[in-house]
Design an enzyme around this catalytic site. Structure first.
Site, PDB file in Angstrom:
ATOM      1  N   SER A  41       0.837  -1.186   0.000  1.00  0.00           N
ATOM      2  CA  SER A  41       0.000   0.000   0.000  1.00  0.00           C
ATOM      3  C   SER A  41       0.884   1.252   0.000  1.00  0.00           C
ATOM      4  CB  SER A  41      -0.952  -0.035   1.204  1.00  0.00           C
ATOM      5  OG  SER A  41      -1.967   0.931   1.075  1.00  0.00           O
ATOM      6  N   GLU A  94      -9.337  -5.634  -6.188  1.00  0.00           N
ATOM      7  CA  GLU A  94      -9.064  -4.233  -5.861  1.00  0.00           C
ATOM      8  C   GLU A  94      -9.598  -3.249  -6.900  1.00  0.00           C
ATOM      9  OE1 GLU A  94      -5.480  -3.124  -3.701  1.00  0.00           O
ATOM     10  OE2 GLU A  94      -4.658  -5.101  -4.194  1.00  0.00           O
ATOM     11  N   HIS A 101      -7.358  -5.717  -0.989  1.00  0.00           N
ATOM     12  CA  HIS A 101      -6.199  -4.891  -0.630  1.00  0.00           C
ATOM     13  C   HIS A 101      -5.472  -5.402   0.612  1.00  0.00           C
ATOM     14  CE1 HIS A 101      -3.799  -1.264  -0.948  1.00  0.00           C
ATOM     15  NE2 HIS A 101      -4.006  -0.991   0.331  1.00  0.00           N
TER      16      HIS A 101
END
Length: 351
Positions: A213, A278, A326
């Site tokens: 991330s 995602e 995610h």
């Protein structure tokens, strides 16, 4: 140079002489890390409570009773916690797991992971599993794991992540900048890695960086601005969208000016992973879907990986992990990162 080190004493690391390690209660804070070690999160948290009474508990912990019943804290073998101060006085916490075998002739490969408080136990479990490989050359290529984190007992510090994993907005790529990302990379390059090299024999040519991330964004920034700092980069679900795609000018500068000169005579690798869940092709109907549509996690990551295939001296690969979102993309991405680094080191060691 003597580095300022903050420690809390619970067990001794004989190789270093003084006590450098501390309670491991925070190492098992993340559910994903506990699962990798085969420890149910709730059970492990209860087992750790006696050693960590200040840890948050949703229900009181009652020690087991009966003949032979006892409780004790869970400790990760051959693992150590070290607090170092960076050049600006910020305390950085390192979590280190060492393979259960002597260092190979060229030293241990090293895999650094960002978000060390949350992800260290996951990587440590993967490392021990790889070290048990029946192929002796594969087992010998198992890397040391180094988690880069913070002096806290929670899994994530979002404010610190935003400070340390993002780059300065505005300056032209290639010009000197002072951002949280630059400060953290300075710490790794100038303080953490030299300190680690004084404790263990490390292979300077077999080192990797993993980030997820925001951490994936920093991993890309490290490649584009310091391509020789590591040989292997893994960016899991990188936040390419951040700052109106602020990473892209650095990518273009790397392609136009940096890659050819910086990676001449070397072979670096980049793995970008994203979960198949995602990004959706359906019209967004919820706030989460609208956010996914705006961020375009899958398509932006795939496009960037494709563009980077033109970089001389860089092997760029994209992996779409079907069925992962995610958060759940992390364990599979971590396994791929370790396999990439260890596999490359094992192939080099074979005659």
């Amino acid at each position: 140079m003597s580095l300022p080190i903050t420690t809390r004493q619970t067990w001794r690391l004989a190789a270093l002489g003084p006590t450098f390690t501390a309670s491991r209660r925070h190492l098992l804070a993340s559910t994903v890390g506990l699962a990798a070690l085969g420890l149910p999160g709730q059970s492990a948290a209860k087992a750790l409570h006696k050693a960590a009474p200040d840890s948050p508990m949703k229900t009181p912990f009652s020690p087991p009773s009966g003949p032979g019943a006892h409780t004790s804290p869970v400790c990760l073998p051959d693992s150590h916690r070290i607090d170092l101060h960076d050049a600006r006085g910020i305390t950085r916490r390192l979590f280190v797991a060492v393979p259960p075998h002597p260092a190979p002739p060229d030293g241990y490969p090293v895999l650094f992971t960002l978000d060390g408080n949350a992800l260290f136990s996951l990587f440590a479990g993967l490392m021990w599993q790889h070290a048990a490989h029946p192929d002796a050359s594969a087992a010998a290529a198992t890397p040391i794991i180094v988690g880069i984190g913070y002096p806290m007992t929670t899994a994530y510090d979002q404010a610190a992540r935003e400070r340390d994993y993002t780059m300065a907005l505005g300056p032209s790529p290639g010009s000197p900048t002072v951002s949280g990302a630059d400060n953290l990379l300075d710490f790794v390059q100038q303080i953490a890695r030299p300190w680690l090299a004084r404790q263990w024999s490390l292979d300077e040519q077999r080192q990797g960086l993993f980030g997820h991330s925001y951490g994936g964004l920093l991993t890309l920034y490290a490649l584009f601005t310091r391509p020789r700092l590591f040989q292997h980069y893994t960016a899991a679900s990188p936040s390419i969208w951040w700052g109106d795609r602020a990473i892209m000018p650095h990518a273009r500068h790397f392609l136009d000016h940096g890659a050819q000169g910086s990676l001449t005579g070397t072979q670096a690798s980049l793995l970008i992973t994203v979960g198949g869940l995602e990004e959706s092709s359906l019209p967004p109907s919820t706030e989460r879907q609208r956010r996914q549509s705006q961020r375009r996690m899958v398509s932006q990551a795939r496009d960037l990986s494709t563009r980077l295939q033109a970089a001389a001296g860089l092997h760029s690969r994209f992996e779409l992990l079907d069925g992962e979102d995610h958060g759940s993309v992390v364990p599979r991405s971590a396994a791929l990162a370790l396999r990439q680094l260890a596999g490359e080191a094992a192939s080099r060691s074979r005659p």
